[in-house]
Design an enzyme around this catalytic site. Structure first.
Site, PDB file in Angstrom:
ATOM      1  CD  GLU A 118      -2.550   1.350   2.555  1.00 53.35           C
ATOM      2  OE1 GLU A 118      -2.733   0.254   3.425  1.00 53.35           O
ATOM      3  OE2 GLU A 118      -3.501   2.236   2.637  1.00 53.35           O
ATOM      4  CE  LYS A 133      -5.948  -0.243   1.909  1.00 54.38           C
ATOM      5  NZ  LYS A 133      -6.671  -0.851   2.894  1.00 54.38           N
ATOM      6  CB  SER A 192     -11.836   5.138   0.897  1.00 52.32           C
ATOM      7  OG  SER A 192     -11.939   4.960   2.171  1.00 52.32           O
ATOM      8  N   GLY A 193      -9.280   6.710   1.332  1.00 51.77           N
ATOM      9  CA  GLY A 193      -8.390   8.062   1.451  1.00 51.77           C
ATOM     10  C   GLY A 193      -9.003   9.086   2.109  1.00 51.77           C
ATOM     11  N   GLY A 194     -10.334   9.084   2.631  1.00 51.23           N
ATOM     12  CA  GLY A 194     -10.827  10.410   2.902  1.00 51.23           C
ATOM     13  C   GLY A 194     -12.052  10.855   1.732  1.00 51.23           C
TER      14      GLY A 194
HETATM   15  C1  5MM Z   1      -8.560   1.403   8.728  1.00 51.51           C
HETATM   16  O1  5MM Z   1      -7.113   2.435   8.730  1.00 51.51           O
HETATM   17  C2  5MM Z   1      -5.928   1.846   8.620  1.00 51.51           C
HETATM   18  C3  5MM Z   1      -4.967   1.910   9.801  1.00 51.51           C
HETATM   19  O2  5MM Z   1      -4.586   3.255  10.039  1.00 51.51           O
HETATM   20  P1  5MM Z   1      -3.475   3.621  11.262  1.00 51.51           P
HETATM   21  O3  5MM Z   1      -2.313   2.600  10.994  1.00 51.51           O
HETATM   22  O4  5MM Z   1      -3.275   5.014  10.797  1.00 51.51           O
HETATM   23  O5  5MM Z   1      -4.100   3.495  12.262  1.00 51.51           O
HETATM   24  C4  5MM Z   1      -5.257   2.442   7.162  1.00 51.51           C
HETATM   25  O6  5MM Z   1      -3.953   1.873   6.842  1.00 51.51           O
HETATM   26  C5  5MM Z   1      -6.430   1.859   6.030  1.00 51.51           C
HETATM   27  O7  5MM Z   1      -6.323   0.464   5.964  1.00 51.51           O
HETATM   28  C6  5MM Z   1      -5.995   2.230   4.840  1.00 51.51           C
HETATM   29  O8  5MM Z   1      -5.504   3.630   4.815  1.00 51.51           O
HETATM   30  C7  5MM Z   1      -7.091   2.444   3.958  1.00 51.51           C
HETATM   31  O9  5MM Z   1      -8.333   3.139   4.854  1.00 51.51           O
HETATM   32  P2  5MM Z   1      -9.101   4.053   4.208  1.00 51.51           P
HETATM   33  O10 5MM Z   1      -9.975   4.770   5.318  1.00 51.51           O
HETATM   34  O11 5MM Z   1      -8.190   5.094   3.496  1.00 51.51           O
HETATM   35  O12 5MM Z   1     -10.052   3.568   3.195  1.00 51.51           O
END
Ligand code: 5MM
Length: 340
Positions: A177, A219, A261-263
């Site tokens: 990712e 990802k 999804s990134g926000g």
């Molecule tokens: C679910 O959030 C994941 C963990 O974040 P932290 O390590 O900051 O606690 C994050 O890595 C997430 O798996 C990805 O960024 C994808 O999540 P989004 O919300 O961007 O779809």
């Protein structure tokens, strides 16, 4: 390493109509999410919240994998079934976040490097024993004036490749990712340029580290305007730019791409995915690995209240189903009204 087996797991994670639920928030991140609904971030509340997500009836038809956090992989359902066993038995492959977070990159103001390689070989062995069949490592790339530097891209790609090689050695599929962050005011064009450079750096390092591309899941972020960009690109433009970038920079051997999804809002993330899957034949499965875009409506519906447990599950089910349709290119915004 058995590449055939890794490939089969990767394909099952993002097989037709299936995607990944990212539920691997670290303790500080889940606390932030709970603060947003006024719930206390106790170990039991975190367990109960994850139980709500994982036991939503019917969602297993749409979810092929679930990313867990170290605390969560050691927890169980209220009936005492360990979460990884519960998920694997339903065909939702258990995965584990193994990075230990993005830290400041010394000498490079504003840039980050993801840590977590020390002791990783032993941790992977332990997680495999607990039922994990895939892992996740997230690199964070910020866009700003004069950043990202080429060095930051290379350093993060190198760490991602070292992680991926260790995973495959342990017979665990690595989710790779490299996230180009949406914060700022940059244009979609700048996002495309940086995403392309990040992907090139990642695949160069994966190749150098002898990682079998057939046994990974990528990802990436979508190619999208920054949240504060003066003129934000519409859904068709996001879909076209993202596909153009992926086709030019992701080798066809990669079995699956599952977006973060990134926000983006839940609905935007679903629409973008569906539009891309409607744009003709692709060399890889194009699916989702959403955190916020799958969980935000469920978190809001649950609100930390036991009496709203079922409402939270219904909200998660709805997003899982609509994203599954988006993976098949069959989602329409009009479905939002009646997909409960
Ligand atoms: C679910 O959030 C994941 C963990 O974040 P932290 O390590 O900051 O606690 C994050 O890595 C997430 O798996 C990805 O960024 C994808 O999540 P989004 O919300 O961007 O779809």
């Amino acid at each position: 390493m058995n590449v055939k087996e890794l490939n089969a797991v990767a394909k099952a994670m993002v097989g037709k109509g299936k995607g990944i639920l990212a539920a691997d928030e670290s303790s500080p991140t889940i606390k932030k999410r709970f603060d947003g609904i006024g719930a206390a971030s106790t170990e039991e509340n975190r367990r109960r919240y994850r139980e709500m997500l994982f036991t939503a009836k019917g969602a297993e038809a749409y979810i092929g994998g679930v990313i867990l956090y170290d605390e969560t992989i050691r927890q169980s359902t209220s009936k005492g079934v360990p979460f990884p066993k519960y998920l694997n038995d339903l065909g939702m492959i258990a995965g584990i976040k193994v990075d230990t977070g993005a830290k400041a990159l010394a000498g490079f103001p504003g840039e980050l490097i993801t840590e977590g390689l020390d002791g990783l070989r032993d941790r992977l062995k332990e997680y495999y024993g607990m039922g994990a069949r895939f892992a996740k490592w997230r690199a964070v790339i910020n866009i700003g004036k004069d950043i990202p530097s080429e060095f930051c891209l290379r350093a993060n790609a190198h760490a991602l490749a070292r992680y991926a090689a260790l995973c495959q050695e342990a017979q665990i599929v690595p989710i790779v990712e490299p996230e180009v962050i949406m914060d700022g005011d940059h244009s979609i064009g700048r996002c495309e340029e940086v995403t392309a450079a990040a992907l090139d750096a990642v695949f160069a390092e994966l190749q150098a580290h002898r990682v079998a591309l057939e046994g990974i899941v990528l990802k990436p972020n979508m190619v999208i305007s920054a949240t504060k960009a003066p003129k934000r690109a519409g859904p068709e433009e996001v879909a076209k730019a993202t596909l153009r970038c992926l086709k030019a920079h992701v080798p066809a051997e990669v079995p699956g791409i599952a977006f973060l999804s990134g926000g983006q809002t839940a609905e935007e993330a679903t629409l973008h995915l569906s539009l891309m899957n409607r744009m003709g034949k692709l060399p890889w499965e194009l699916s989702f690995s959403y955190g916020r875009a799958l969980q935000a409506p469920a978190l809001e519906a649950w609100h930390g209240k036991e009496g709203q447990f079922a409402a939270g599950q219904k909200a998660l089910y709805k997003r899982a189903k609509l994203n599954s349709l988006a993976h098949l290119g069959k989602y329409e915004s009009a479905m939002e009204a009646d997909a409960a």
